[in-house]
Write a protein that holds these residues in place. Sequence first.
Motif, PDB file in Angstrom:
ATOM      1  N   ILE B  38       0.736  -1.165  -0.068  1.00  0.00           N
ATOM      2  CA  ILE B  38       0.126   0.118   0.001  1.00  0.00           C
ATOM      3  C   ILE B  38       0.829   1.312   0.080  1.00  0.00           C
ATOM      4  CG2 ILE B  38      -1.576   1.425   1.428  1.00  0.00           C
ATOM      5  CD1 ILE B  38      -2.733  -1.610   2.426  1.00  0.00           C
ATOM      6  N   SER B  41       2.793   1.554  -3.481  1.00  0.00           N
ATOM      7  CA  SER B  41       1.847   1.976  -4.379  1.00  0.00           C
ATOM      8  C   SER B  41       1.289   3.531  -4.332  1.00  0.00           C
ATOM      9  CB  SER B  41       0.513   1.293  -4.479  1.00  0.00           C
ATOM     10  OG  SER B  41      -0.227   1.267  -3.382  1.00  0.00           O
ATOM     11  N   VAL B  42       1.082   3.893  -3.197  1.00  0.00           N
ATOM     12  CA  VAL B  42       0.815   5.512  -2.867  1.00  0.00           C
ATOM     13  C   VAL B  42       2.031   6.318  -3.183  1.00  0.00           C
ATOM     14  CG1 VAL B  42       0.047   7.063  -1.006  1.00  0.00           C
ATOM     15  CG2 VAL B  42      -1.134   5.091  -1.359  1.00  0.00           C
ATOM     16  N   THR B  69      -1.662  -3.048  -9.117  1.00  0.00           N
ATOM     17  CA  THR B  69      -3.111  -3.116  -9.314  1.00  0.00           C
ATOM     18  C   THR B  69      -3.390  -4.619  -9.507  1.00  0.00           C
ATOM     19  OG1 THR B  69      -3.069  -1.277 -10.348  1.00  0.00           O
ATOM     20  CG2 THR B  69      -4.832  -2.482 -11.040  1.00  0.00           C
ATOM     21  N   PHE B  72      -3.214  -6.038  -5.659  1.00  0.00           N
ATOM     22  CA  PHE B  72      -4.518  -5.709  -5.075  1.00  0.00           C
ATOM     23  C   PHE B  72      -5.965  -6.505  -5.765  1.00  0.00           C
ATOM     24  CE2 PHE B  72      -2.454  -1.697  -4.027  1.00  0.00           C
ATOM     25  CZ  PHE B  72      -1.750  -2.389  -2.842  1.00  0.00           C
ATOM     26  N   ASP B  98     -11.326  -1.513  -0.254  1.00  0.00           N
ATOM     27  CA  ASP B  98     -10.665  -2.379  -1.123  1.00  0.00           C
ATOM     28  C   ASP B  98     -10.853  -2.682  -2.623  1.00  0.00           C
ATOM     29  OD1 ASP B  98      -9.595  -3.218   1.351  1.00  0.00           O
ATOM     30  OD2 ASP B  98     -10.336  -5.383   1.586  1.00  0.00           O
ATOM     31  N   SER B 101      -9.975   0.628  -4.297  1.00  0.00           N
ATOM     32  CA  SER B 101      -8.090   0.920  -4.526  1.00  0.00           C
ATOM     33  C   SER B 101      -7.728  -0.040  -5.576  1.00  0.00           C
ATOM     34  CB  SER B 101      -7.322   0.199  -3.153  1.00  0.00           C
ATOM     35  OG  SER B 101      -7.535  -1.448  -3.080  1.00  0.00           O
ATOM     36  N   ARG B 121      -7.436   6.641  -5.426  1.00  0.00           N
ATOM     37  CA  ARG B 121      -6.232   5.610  -5.461  1.00  0.00           C
ATOM     38  C   ARG B 121      -5.495   5.968  -4.027  1.00  0.00           C
ATOM     39  NH1 ARG B 121      -2.532   5.593 -10.523  1.00  0.00           N
ATOM     40  NH2 ARG B 121      -4.045   7.344 -11.449  1.00  0.00           N
ATOM     41  N   ARG B 124      -6.659   4.273  -0.560  1.00  0.00           N
ATOM     42  CA  ARG B 124      -6.129   2.835  -0.309  1.00  0.00           C
ATOM     43  C   ARG B 124      -5.299   3.171   1.061  1.00  0.00           C
ATOM     44  NH1 ARG B 124      -2.182   1.885  -5.697  1.00  0.00           N
ATOM     45  NH2 ARG B 124      -4.033   1.570  -7.045  1.00  0.00           N
ATOM     46  N   ARG B 127      -6.726   1.457   4.213  1.00  0.00           N
ATOM     47  CA  ARG B 127      -6.545   0.027   4.523  1.00  0.00           C
ATOM     48  C   ARG B 127      -5.482  -0.079   5.590  1.00  0.00           C
ATOM     49  NH1 ARG B 127      -5.451  -2.981  -0.652  1.00  0.00           N
ATOM     50  NH2 ARG B 127      -6.599  -4.675   0.597  1.00  0.00           N
TER      51      ARG B 127
END
Lengths: 284, 284, 284, 284
Positions: B38, B41-42, B69, B72, B98, B101, B121, B124, B127
């Motif tokens: 997470i 990806s952020v 992607t 997830f 979920d 995201s 996005r 996320r 989470r």
Amino acid sequence: MSENIESESPLKRQLRTIIFGTDTPAGRYFDIALMVCIVLSVALVFLDTVEVFHREYGQIIRVLEWVFTIIFTLEYGLRLYCATHPVLYARSFYGIVDLLSVLPSYLALLIPGANFTLVIRILRLFRIFRVLKLLRYLSEGNVLLRAMMQSSRKVFIFFFSVSLIVMVLSAVMYVVEGPDNGFSSIPKSVYWTIVTITTVGYGDITPKTGLGQAIAAFTMLIGYSIIAIPTGILTAEISQEVGRHRDLRSCNQCHKTGHDLDAMYCSRCGCELDSLDAPVENDA
Amino acid sequence: MSENIESESPLKRQLRTIIFGTDTPAGRYFDIALMVCIVLSVALVFLDTVEVFHREYGQIIRVLEWVFTIIFTLEYGLRLYCATHPVLYARSFYGIVDLLSVLPSYLALLIPGANFTLVIRILRLFRIFRVLKLLRYLSEGNVLLRAMMQSSRKVFIFFFSVSLIVMVLSAVMYVVEGPDNGFSSIPKSVYWTIVTITTVGYGDITPKTGLGQAIAAFTMLIGYSIIAIPTGILTAEISQEVGRHRDLRSCNQCHKTGHDLDAMYCSRCGCELDSLDAPVENDA
Amino acid sequence: MSENIESESPLKRQLRTIIFGTDTPAGRYFDIALMVCIVLSVALVFLDTVEVFHREYGQIIRVLEWVFTIIFTLEYGLRLYCATHPVLYARSFYGIVDLLSVLPSYLALLIPGANFTLVIRILRLFRIFRVLKLLRYLSEGNVLLRAMMQSSRKVFIFFFSVSLIVMVLSAVMYVVEGPDNGFSSIPKSVYWTIVTITTVGYGDITPKTGLGQAIAAFTMLIGYSIIAIPTGILTAEISQEVGRHRDLRSCNQCHKTGHDLDAMYCSRCGCELDSLDAPVENDA
Amino acid sequence: MSENIESESPLKRQLRTIIFGTDTPAGRYFDIALMVCIVLSVALVFLDTVEVFHREYGQIIRVLEWVFTIIFTLEYGLRLYCATHPVLYARSFYGIVDLLSVLPSYLALLIPGANFTLVIRILRLFRIFRVLKLLRYLSEGNVLLRAMMQSSRKVFIFFFSVSLIVMVLSAVMYVVEGPDNGFSSIPKSVYWTIVTITTVGYGDITPKTGLGQAIAAFTMLIGYSIIAIPTGILTAEISQEVGRHRDLRSCNQCHKTGHDLDAMYCSRCGCELDSLDAPVENDA
């Protein structure tokens, strides 16, 4: 309560229950409708000052403004008509606010460019406080108000000392920086000192000389540390108020006090407790 | 807990323990790996908006974005597959987060310039709260949350009163300073008043007239003193919450309460106390 | 305490009392002289970066810098020589700080333009903490430190939640305002959000669109209200710490506890109480 | 109290009662008249620095300035004449302030352009503290002062630690941003760090590089969180002071203590309580 209430017409009595009361469903709907009107009319005043809206929807806004003015005029007339003591109502705080929310529109008709009436029209917002009564939020407000009253003397002493410091620092900065660096007069220097000591810091006037920056840094550190004082005063008072508030929650059966604010049943005998607001509203 | 759990395959049951649970080592590793994914990806989304990175590493970032992607998507599929009640999961708060995201990346494929998917996005990140469960930080968060809930009514009254003051001051400043000094409309004036009363002070709009600066100084002093009110409210509540938290620490042997938060043994009978979080998590 | 202390020379033992100790007058003078040297040497580093001083007194500053370097080198050598366990000292926190306050000057001789050594030279300031021991201010510091340790978990949860809000708001502002209004990337937008939410408000990046200003106002109000949370947490803890501190003040005669921090005599039996710092330093 | 008081003229004794005392109506009127003179004379000094007023009313302001100077000179002479111990008065804090409020006007006559005398003339404001005695606000100020004294050691440790952090951050920012981005020297960098850490944020110097903005964001978060520490310290102390203040409210009949600050009658025996300020002023 007086004799002439008995002899008045049932319509007048019913109107009073609706307009001044908050206990009947009709009274509640009236209050909510009034609150919506107030918020919408103030939103109109706000939007009308925006260039784009004024150009595009100026005509509609003016019409709606008149609709609200007529509604508030009617409401004021009804309140005057059905109040138990019309003169007492007209002289009361809310009576004056009600009148002020109607008058400016008529004034604006006579004096076209008078945009000082803007401010008075916005005072309509204070009418919302009356509507809040039905939301039962007032006991919470009372705790805050009492805490503020209790600490007002300490806060006065605090602000008095701060204003002395502000004036001396302003004079010092005026002498050190001078008109060339934006400190064109002591009143302007006072403005800068307040901007700095409250940690707002616009940056429209800033010290340029080394000594001025050192004094500015000192001013900031003062502001930074004295911000703690009103917080400390108020926190101490609110803590006491909350504690006192809790003590008021006594059981009707066994008279035990000091229940939690969210407790529903007495912790000793198990009886149901009154709701939170009840004991406070009784003595308010 | 329901009957169909008994009849399900052992693989499904084991997957559920790993994906939804935090008690087994495998479940913990899964959560940590997920948290790393997470955060990475952020971080990618953030870096991609920087001109230099976009030009140099745009290709790699796009590939990695697809890798995450797919990860997830797989994870979402597995959660749906092994959840005890797939429909309940899909409708739950975390089920929707979920899904959110995963979806935006597919949307971005269809609508190339849609940078509003950016914001989704980034959601996320919420989470991570699920992962925090294993860090046992939640009881501390509970104390804060409860304190905030307890004081929410007082804070509401506070913000309501402040917003009335803000609107009246905004209208006054609009009339005093006018469009020539940047106060082009009342909404803009409201923006200025909030910038000032919260002591942010950008300096993009500043009063130019003497009277305007005096009102501005008054606004700052109001902001400076009312900053104390929410602090006072919350401090009083947190103090009470901490005290109540301490009262929950009772000895299993002699039932003495009120032990220190970092005490390990009962101060009367010397028995070992439960760890700090235990009593709270039981009733949460 | 070990055997080789007995066999060491009296000079070494006396030097250790002076350099490491704070109980004898000589040890105190040494500490004060050292503190003066540290402050002067750091002041030199600061002044040397000012254009005017560098041009006028650059030569003198460089000479003085070498004088201080030699003093600190000598001191470090003496500490190594007379320490009970030289290796343990060299590896300890203060041992490393002492070395770091000497090395950069030698490095600057070899690599002329290395102004990153500046920062290391300023770390000398941390040596003052050692000298503070003799001022008996540490027990006050302990109260603060313990309060901060106690509340660290709540503060962590707070900062974690705030950073999530910051990231989401940053992405929203990047999408709303865009690169044309200064929000050139999300990392830059994060910088803006932190500037706003902490109420610093430089004004180097400000929202230009109406929607952006509305979100900015919302961000400020969040910042304004959540500033109350860490204050509330810490105040609750410091109150408890101060209370616990008071409980430690017990009478040696009748063992009554809970005396005022500035009380000199036991309120029950009238015996003289220990000074404020004593009981705390014993258990620290 | 000494023998020569008996032999002095009744006029002198009466003058002393009026000028130094606050118990008689005449003494009170004198104090209020003096306070008005002080405020007016300082307002004159402030207005004289405003360009417009100086041009238009410069002549009148100068005349009024002389009127006030003569009033204060007369008052100082009278105080010297009727003081029980003229030398002790002249050397006391208020004696010096009284002299300083007179001298600068004479100095300004001799040295025309000396605007440093401005600052000294504003020190007149401190004379208002003497007048405040009659307003009975001092006991509230005592609570604040005692709370500040009690917490001064903790606040010192706090400011010492903060100043170390400020210096290290300043050196880091000087190295990272450099003179090209406004961080022309470490002292200037210290100014920037204080502007940032106190959340003032003028925006006259702002970081331009990515790394600099990251460190700036870190600095702001430090400032944002450590603002809580002095608040916590002071709140804890004020709470204790208020509690102690309450304990002083004992009933003269049954000696029960701990009455509310606004209680009028003893909660046990119903006797009237002394006013709030009395017990404090007795021991002050």
